[in-house]
Motif scaffolding. Structure first.
Motif, PDB file in Angstrom:
ATOM      1  N   HIS A 119     -63.159  14.739 -71.244  1.00 46.61           N
ATOM      2  CA  HIS A 119     -62.687  13.754 -70.264  1.00 46.61           C
ATOM      3  C   HIS A 119     -61.151  13.716 -70.212  1.00 46.61           C
ATOM      4  O   HIS A 119     -60.572  13.417 -69.175  1.00 46.61           O
ATOM      5  N   THR A 120     -60.492  14.062 -71.315  1.00 48.96           N
ATOM      6  CA  THR A 120     -59.026  14.120 -71.321  1.00 48.96           C
ATOM      7  C   THR A 120     -58.545  15.270 -70.438  1.00 48.96           C
ATOM      8  O   THR A 120     -57.581  15.126 -69.672  1.00 48.96           O
ATOM      9  N   GLY A 123     -58.998  14.368 -66.835  1.00 50.13           N
ATOM     10  CA  GLY A 123     -57.960  13.411 -66.452  1.00 50.13           C
ATOM     11  C   GLY A 123     -56.628  14.101 -66.206  1.00 50.13           C
ATOM     12  O   GLY A 123     -55.894  13.747 -65.278  1.00 50.13           O
TER      13      GLY A 123
END
Length: 156
Positions: A119-120, A123
């Motif tokens: 998810h990083t 993002g």
């Protein structure tokens, strides 16, 4: 020549005097100039506390002695060129390099290489690369999964 810009948030080291100073900033090039600068005891103490690796103090004590100690500590700061040489390439730059390769990179490959969670990475792709930096990010479904690439800019 080393010039020190004393601002409200600390001391900045420069190679040459800036053309203009912001309000509240002072430029000094010697211990005598630092002594002559009209810095109050509290401000000298705040500058002292902002320096890395110095013994913390709670009181000003002898202002002249503190200014001498401040000057010695400031003179020990590394040169501006040395500061930039010691810092390696950013993780953001490494990810961009991975995406500029002809084979591109998957979210899993970037996460593994950077030590991040998926998810990083997503993002970073959405927020930083696309929105902040305005980079075009192309994706295609391939055997190894969804592969992301930063296409070469069109030459004119």
């Amino acid at each position: 020549m080393r010039i020190y810009i004393i601002g409200t948030d600390g001391i900045t080291l420069c190679r040459e005097a800036p053309a203009t100073l912001n309000e509240g900033e002072i430029a000094v090039a010697s211990k005598e100039e630092l002594h002559a600068a009209r810095l109050g005891g509290k401000r000298v103490l705040a500058l002292w506390k902002a320096l890395p690796g110095v013994e913390k103090r709670r009181k000003v004590g002898d202002r002249e002695a503190l200014v001498d100690q401040l000057w010695s500590a400031v003179e020990a700061l590394p040169e501006p060129d040395q500061q930039s040489e010691t810092k390696g390439p950013s993780k953001q730059a490494a990810v961009i390099a991975m995406l500029q390769r002809p084979k591109g990179a998957t979210v899993e490959e970037v996460a593994s290489a950077m030590g991040w969670q998926r998810h990083t990475v997503r993002g970073l792709f959405s927020g930083t690369l696309k929105k902040k930096l305005g980079l075009a990010l192309a994706s295609a479904k391939e055997e190894r999964g969804r592969v992301y690439r930063i296409p070469e800019p069109a030459s004119t």
